[in-house]
Design a protein around this motif. Structure first.
Motif, PDB file in Angstrom:
ATOM      1  N   LEU A 102       5.375  74.276 -82.957  1.00  0.00           N
ATOM      2  CA  LEU A 102       4.980  74.334 -84.359  1.00  0.00           C
ATOM      3  C   LEU A 102       6.210  74.274 -85.248  1.00  0.00           C
ATOM      4  O   LEU A 102       7.279  74.763 -84.886  1.00  0.00           O
ATOM      5  CB  LEU A 102       4.218  75.636 -84.663  1.00  0.00           C
ATOM      6  CG  LEU A 102       2.861  75.848 -84.018  1.00  0.00           C
ATOM      7  CD1 LEU A 102       2.259  77.152 -84.521  1.00  0.00           C
ATOM      8  CD2 LEU A 102       1.917  74.686 -84.292  1.00  0.00           C
ATOM      9  N   LEU A 104       6.815  75.599 -89.036  1.00  0.00           N
ATOM     10  CA  LEU A 104       6.251  76.328 -90.180  1.00  0.00           C
ATOM     11  C   LEU A 104       7.029  75.912 -91.416  1.00  0.00           C
ATOM     12  O   LEU A 104       8.189  76.277 -91.594  1.00  0.00           O
ATOM     13  CB  LEU A 104       6.324  77.834 -89.940  1.00  0.00           C
ATOM     14  CG  LEU A 104       5.701  78.340 -88.629  1.00  0.00           C
ATOM     15  CD1 LEU A 104       5.614  79.869 -88.645  1.00  0.00           C
ATOM     16  CD2 LEU A 104       4.333  77.716 -88.380  1.00  0.00           C
ATOM     17  N   ILE A 107       6.340  78.719 -94.917  1.00  0.00           N
ATOM     18  CA  ILE A 107       5.266  79.718 -94.998  1.00  0.00           C
ATOM     19  C   ILE A 107       5.895  81.030 -95.446  1.00  0.00           C
ATOM     20  O   ILE A 107       6.777  81.570 -94.791  1.00  0.00           O
ATOM     21  CB  ILE A 107       4.540  79.849 -93.649  1.00  0.00           C
ATOM     22  CG1 ILE A 107       3.801  78.541 -93.366  1.00  0.00           C
ATOM     23  CG2 ILE A 107       3.589  81.032 -93.649  1.00  0.00           C
ATOM     24  CD1 ILE A 107       2.982  78.543 -92.111  1.00  0.00           C
ATOM     25  N   ASN A 112       1.104  86.040 -92.544  1.00  0.00           N
ATOM     26  CA  ASN A 112       0.686  84.753 -91.984  1.00  0.00           C
ATOM     27  C   ASN A 112       1.597  84.312 -90.846  1.00  0.00           C
ATOM     28  O   ASN A 112       1.125  83.798 -89.824  1.00  0.00           O
ATOM     29  CB  ASN A 112       0.654  83.688 -93.071  1.00  0.00           C
ATOM     30  CG  ASN A 112      -0.534  83.830 -93.994  1.00  0.00           C
ATOM     31  OD1 ASN A 112      -1.562  84.392 -93.627  1.00  0.00           O
ATOM     32  ND2 ASN A 112      -0.402  83.330 -95.212  1.00  0.00           N
ATOM     33  N   VAL A 113       2.900  84.516 -91.004  1.00  0.00           N
ATOM     34  CA  VAL A 113       3.834  84.146 -89.931  1.00  0.00           C
ATOM     35  C   VAL A 113       3.520  84.934 -88.662  1.00  0.00           C
ATOM     36  O   VAL A 113       3.422  84.367 -87.569  1.00  0.00           O
ATOM     37  CB  VAL A 113       5.293  84.374 -90.378  1.00  0.00           C
ATOM     38  CG1 VAL A 113       6.243  84.285 -89.181  1.00  0.00           C
ATOM     39  CG2 VAL A 113       5.698  83.341 -91.425  1.00  0.00           C
ATOM     40  N   ILE A 116       0.318  83.682 -87.061  1.00  0.00           N
ATOM     41  CA  ILE A 116       0.499  82.403 -86.384  1.00  0.00           C
ATOM     42  C   ILE A 116       1.197  82.603 -85.040  1.00  0.00           C
ATOM     43  O   ILE A 116       0.857  81.952 -84.041  1.00  0.00           O
ATOM     44  CB  ILE A 116       1.274  81.427 -87.286  1.00  0.00           C
ATOM     45  CG1 ILE A 116       0.373  81.001 -88.464  1.00  0.00           C
ATOM     46  CG2 ILE A 116       1.732  80.201 -86.502  1.00  0.00           C
ATOM     47  CD1 ILE A 116       1.085  80.211 -89.539  1.00  0.00           C
ATOM     48  N   ILE A 128       8.499  77.757 -81.679  1.00  0.00           N
ATOM     49  CA  ILE A 128       8.193  77.677 -83.105  1.00  0.00           C
ATOM     50  C   ILE A 128       9.484  77.466 -83.885  1.00  0.00           C
ATOM     51  O   ILE A 128      10.460  78.185 -83.686  1.00  0.00           O
ATOM     52  CB  ILE A 128       7.475  78.950 -83.600  1.00  0.00           C
ATOM     53  CG1 ILE A 128       6.098  79.069 -82.934  1.00  0.00           C
ATOM     54  CG2 ILE A 128       7.323  78.939 -85.128  1.00  0.00           C
ATOM     55  CD1 ILE A 128       5.342  80.328 -83.311  1.00  0.00           C
ATOM     56  N   LEU A 130      10.958  77.285 -87.828  1.00  0.00           N
ATOM     57  CA  LEU A 130      10.626  77.690 -89.184  1.00  0.00           C
ATOM     58  C   LEU A 130      11.599  77.035 -90.155  1.00  0.00           C
ATOM     59  O   LEU A 130      12.825  77.069 -89.940  1.00  0.00           O
ATOM     60  CB  LEU A 130      10.693  79.210 -89.357  1.00  0.00           C
ATOM     61  CG  LEU A 130       9.784  80.060 -88.462  1.00  0.00           C
ATOM     62  CD1 LEU A 130      10.545  80.542 -87.242  1.00  0.00           C
ATOM     63  CD2 LEU A 130       9.216  81.231 -89.234  1.00  0.00           C
ATOM     64  N   SER A 134      11.169  80.245 -94.984  1.00  0.00           N
ATOM     65  CA  SER A 134       9.942  80.846 -94.458  1.00  0.00           C
ATOM     66  C   SER A 134      10.174  82.338 -94.223  1.00  0.00           C
ATOM     67  O   SER A 134      11.317  82.791 -94.086  1.00  0.00           O
ATOM     68  CB  SER A 134       9.538  80.177 -93.141  1.00  0.00           C
ATOM     69  OG  SER A 134       9.246  78.813 -93.321  1.00  0.00           O
ATOM     70  N   ILE A 192       2.838  72.935 -89.994  1.00  0.00           N
ATOM     71  CA  ILE A 192       1.900  73.795 -90.712  1.00  0.00           C
ATOM     72  C   ILE A 192       2.484  74.062 -92.094  1.00  0.00           C
ATOM     73  O   ILE A 192       3.612  74.547 -92.213  1.00  0.00           O
ATOM     74  CB  ILE A 192       1.671  75.135 -89.984  1.00  0.00           C
ATOM     75  CG1 ILE A 192       1.329  74.892 -88.510  1.00  0.00           C
ATOM     76  CG2 ILE A 192       0.607  75.953 -90.679  1.00  0.00           C
ATOM     77  CD1 ILE A 192       0.004  74.232 -88.281  1.00  0.00           C
ATOM     78  N   ASN A 194       2.870  75.174 -96.340  1.00  0.00           N
ATOM     79  CA  ASN A 194       2.927  76.336 -97.221  1.00  0.00           C
ATOM     80  C   ASN A 194       1.537  76.748 -97.701  1.00  0.00           C
ATOM     81  O   ASN A 194       0.644  75.919 -97.867  1.00  0.00           O
ATOM     82  CB  ASN A 194       3.830  75.976 -98.412  1.00  0.00           C
ATOM     83  CG  ASN A 194       3.867  77.047 -99.473  1.00  0.00           C
ATOM     84  OD1 ASN A 194       3.076  77.013-100.409  1.00  0.00           O
ATOM     85  ND2 ASN A 194       4.787  77.979 -99.347  1.00  0.00           N
ATOM     86  N   ALA A 231      -4.372  77.334 -88.567  1.00  0.00           N
ATOM     87  CA  ALA A 231      -3.477  77.105 -87.430  1.00  0.00           C
ATOM     88  C   ALA A 231      -4.152  77.492 -86.118  1.00  0.00           C
ATOM     89  O   ALA A 231      -4.023  76.780 -85.114  1.00  0.00           O
ATOM     90  CB  ALA A 231      -2.181  77.885 -87.621  1.00  0.00           C
TER      91      ALA A 231
END
Length: 249
Positions: A102, A104, A107, A112-113, A116, A128, A130, A134, A192, A194, A231
């Protein structure tokens, strides 16, 4: 079924957890000749008020309620108990990991982080990335919503253009191919976006040059869902796609 001798060899907090697990198993049809002994030992780990509740549940044969009582005492939830080892930590070695990653894209919400990360652990995400800016996965709110899963998945802060350009990318965004028709890759990165503005223009351009966009069909009046929920839906579909391909191969 874990034996009382083994329970006694563990740290006190883990002893309480394991006693609770025994009664969870009993509630689901397992049995043990040490049931009474384990219950007596459990009582020694509880306060007077907690003991009264446990005795009531035990006399009524309500073993699942004993399990939930131990959860309350520990300040945990059922999800916190998944695949814990003897030290009380989640055993991430049991994960099935796909070559799914992913990105991010700014975000901002720690909640939310963390959420996910939790869904990513559940659906076999390998890594992941970021975008700088983020929310930090180690923010207290991210750690809380992540339920320990921040430690399960390698992550780093990167600009998208800094990541290996040979990896296929696609974006979870409106205006794309329906999730039921999208051809998910066995190896790739899903972007993914914002919470407010979605996937950034530069990231959308990268996705459109690669695998494109995937969208989740909705039927409500509002027309949007929380980014962490979106997500999770996408990750489930992606994992199912890869698993099916592996079975059919």
């Amino acid at each position: 079924m874990i034996r009382l001798k083994k329970i006694k060899s563990l740290k006190e907090r883990v002893q309480l957890r394991k006693c609770g697990e025994v009664f969870h198993l009993l509630a689901n049809g397992d049995d043990t000749d040490e049931r009474d002994d384990i219950f007596s030992y459990l009582l020694s780990l509880l306060s007077a008020e907690q003991k009264d509740k446990a005795v009531y549940f035990y006399q009524k044969g309500r073993y699942e309620d004993i399990y939930y009582l131990t959860l309350d005492v520990l300040g945990e939830s059922p999800a916190d108990w998944d695949f814990v080892d003897e030290s009380g930590h989640i055993d991430f070695s049991k994960r099935t990991v796909f070559h799914h990653m992913l990105y991010l894209d700014s975000i901002r919400s720690p909640f939310n982080v963390g959420s996910i990360f939790r869904s990513s652990e559940a659906f076999g995400v390998e890594r992941i990335f970021l975008r700088p800016g983020s929310a930090d996965p180690r923010h207290p709110r991210a750690l809380k919503s992540g339920k320990g899963c921040v430690d399960a998945i390698p992550y780093s802060f990167e600009e998208l253009e800094e990541i290996d350009a040979s990896i296929p990318v696609f974006a979870l965004e409106v205006g794309g191919r329906d999730i039921t028709d999208f051809e998910f890759p066995d190896y790739g990165i899903c972007i993914i976006g914002n919470e407010e503005s979605g996937v950034s223009p530069s990231s959308l351009e990268a996705a459109d040059r690669s695998l494109g966009r995937v969208s989740i069909r909705q039927y409500g009046a509002k027309g949007s869902i929380n980014v962490a929920s979106a997500a999770a839906i996408m990750l489930s579909a992606w994992a199912n796609s890869s698993e099916k391909k592996h079975k059919d191969a």
